[in-house]
Design an enzyme around this catalytic site. Structure first.
Site, PDB file in Angstrom:
ATOM      1  N   HIS A  96      48.434 -12.321 -10.363  1.00  0.00           N
ATOM      2  CA  HIS A  96      49.093 -11.147 -10.436  1.00  0.00           C
ATOM      3  C   HIS A  96      50.772 -11.444 -10.726  1.00  0.00           C
ATOM      4  O   HIS A  96      50.874 -12.871 -10.524  1.00  0.00           O
ATOM      5  CB  HIS A  96      48.876  -9.862  -9.416  1.00  0.00           C
ATOM      6  CG  HIS A  96      49.102 -10.624  -8.019  1.00  0.00           C
ATOM      7  ND1 HIS A  96      48.352 -11.272  -7.451  1.00  0.00           N
ATOM      8  CD2 HIS A  96      50.392 -10.392  -7.208  1.00  0.00           C
ATOM      9  CE1 HIS A  96      48.918 -11.515  -6.322  1.00  0.00           C
ATOM     10  NE2 HIS A  96      50.085 -11.113  -6.176  1.00  0.00           N
ATOM     11  N   ARG A 101      62.430  -1.174  -8.902  1.00  0.00           N
ATOM     12  CA  ARG A 101      61.194  -1.179  -7.981  1.00  0.00           C
ATOM     13  C   ARG A 101      61.431  -1.816  -6.690  1.00  0.00           C
ATOM     14  O   ARG A 101      62.088  -2.723  -6.811  1.00  0.00           O
ATOM     15  CB  ARG A 101      60.281  -2.014  -9.145  1.00  0.00           C
ATOM     16  CG  ARG A 101      58.719  -2.209  -8.397  1.00  0.00           C
ATOM     17  CD  ARG A 101      57.761  -3.309  -9.251  1.00  0.00           C
ATOM     18  NE  ARG A 101      56.669  -3.378  -8.424  1.00  0.00           N
ATOM     19  CZ  ARG A 101      55.741  -2.749  -8.305  1.00  0.00           C
ATOM     20  NH1 ARG A 101      55.388  -1.479  -8.748  1.00  0.00           N
ATOM     21  NH2 ARG A 101      54.628  -3.360  -7.531  1.00  0.00           N
ATOM     22  N   HIS A 154      51.081 -15.653 -10.027  1.00  0.00           N
ATOM     23  CA  HIS A 154      50.617 -16.251  -9.183  1.00  0.00           C
ATOM     24  C   HIS A 154      49.377 -15.689  -8.315  1.00  0.00           C
ATOM     25  O   HIS A 154      49.028 -14.476  -8.662  1.00  0.00           O
ATOM     26  CB  HIS A 154      51.731 -16.637  -7.809  1.00  0.00           C
ATOM     27  CG  HIS A 154      52.004 -14.980  -7.333  1.00  0.00           C
ATOM     28  ND1 HIS A 154      52.796 -14.334  -7.999  1.00  0.00           N
ATOM     29  CD2 HIS A 154      51.840 -14.546  -6.100  1.00  0.00           C
ATOM     30  CE1 HIS A 154      53.010 -13.245  -6.996  1.00  0.00           C
ATOM     31  NE2 HIS A 154      52.057 -13.409  -6.162  1.00  0.00           N
ATOM     32  N   ASP A 177      48.111 -15.043  -4.316  1.00  0.00           N
ATOM     33  CA  ASP A 177      48.553 -15.064  -2.838  1.00  0.00           C
ATOM     34  C   ASP A 177      47.779 -15.928  -1.963  1.00  0.00           C
ATOM     35  O   ASP A 177      46.514 -15.982  -1.940  1.00  0.00           O
ATOM     36  CB  ASP A 177      48.450 -13.575  -1.993  1.00  0.00           C
ATOM     37  CG  ASP A 177      49.441 -12.708  -3.091  1.00  0.00           C
ATOM     38  OD1 ASP A 177      50.371 -12.887  -3.598  1.00  0.00           O
ATOM     39  OD2 ASP A 177      49.277 -11.288  -2.839  1.00  0.00           O
TER      40      ASP A 177
END
Ligand SMILES: O=C(O)CCC(=O)C(=O)O
Ligand SMILES: [Fe+2]
Length: 200
Positions: A122, A132, A65, A67
């Site tokens: 990203h 993570r 996607h 941002d």
């Protein structure tokens, strides 16, 4: 946590002021004033991609996607997974560094710079053996704010690529589509070949 958010918001404003200066925008606060607005729609998100086992499998934890907002200030623990895609099908890993910020240009900044800064696509991979964590501040305008490029960004060689829109309108469009859809394309001013070339 509030102190952290205030600090990254200030960092985002400073970066935006430097960007405006570098682009010779007459009002250096043209971009940052949108997130300084008391009614700004910025938000903060913590992502957790838990480990599950020790079999070394990799999955997509957060799909591809861009941002939608103005600027993202992202920080993670020392576990990798973030990748950027400067070109279709090309994925470049971002080395994890818990002491560094990763700064993403959002769709709104791409529109306000008339395509000079590009909102990078990203995704985050998730590794089964490592957990993570990332935290992201998304600087966004007020819902009623009008998003348009300042006059310095529009020239005869580089006509206005996107029609003006409100953040409310853009946000509604983004939420009506899938995560990976390219929403900014729906706001392109005109689709003649010259315009398309500038966007390639
Ligand atoms: O977890 C990451 O590194 C990426 C998260 C992300 O892209 C987002 O929250 O928009
Ligand atoms: Fe993101």
């Amino acid at each position: 946590m509030n102190n952290y958010i205030r600090a990254v918001r200030e960092l985002a404003c400073e970066i935006l002021d430097l960007m405006a200066e570098g682009l010779w925008v007459r009002d250096p606060s043209y971009f940052s004033k949108m997130i300084r607005d008391v009614e700004n729609d910025s938000f903060f998100r913590i992502n957790h991609y838990p480990s599950c086992c020790n079999n070394n499998t990799t999955r997509v934890g957060f799909g591809e996607h861009s941002d939608p907002q103005i600027l993202t200030i992202l920080r993670s623990n020392d576990v990798g997974g973030l990748q950027i895609s400067p070109d279709h099908g090309v994925w470049i890993p971002v080395a994890p560094d818990s002491a560094a910020f990763c700064v993403n240009v959002g769709d709104v900044l791409q529109a306000m710079t008339n395509g000079r800064f590009v909102s990078v696509r990203h995704r985050a991979l998730s590794y089964s053996s490592q957990s993570r964590m990332s935290m992201a501040y998304f600087g966004a305008p007020a819902l009623q704010a009008r998003v348009s490029a300042p006059p310095e960004m529009v020239t005869t060689n580089r006509p206005s690529l996107y029609r003006p829109f409100t953040w409310a309108e853009y946000k509604a469009t983004a939420y009506s589509l899938s995560l990976g859809d390219n929403r900014l394309d729906l706001f392109i001013n005109c689709k003649d070949d010259d315009h398309k070339k500038l966007l390639d």
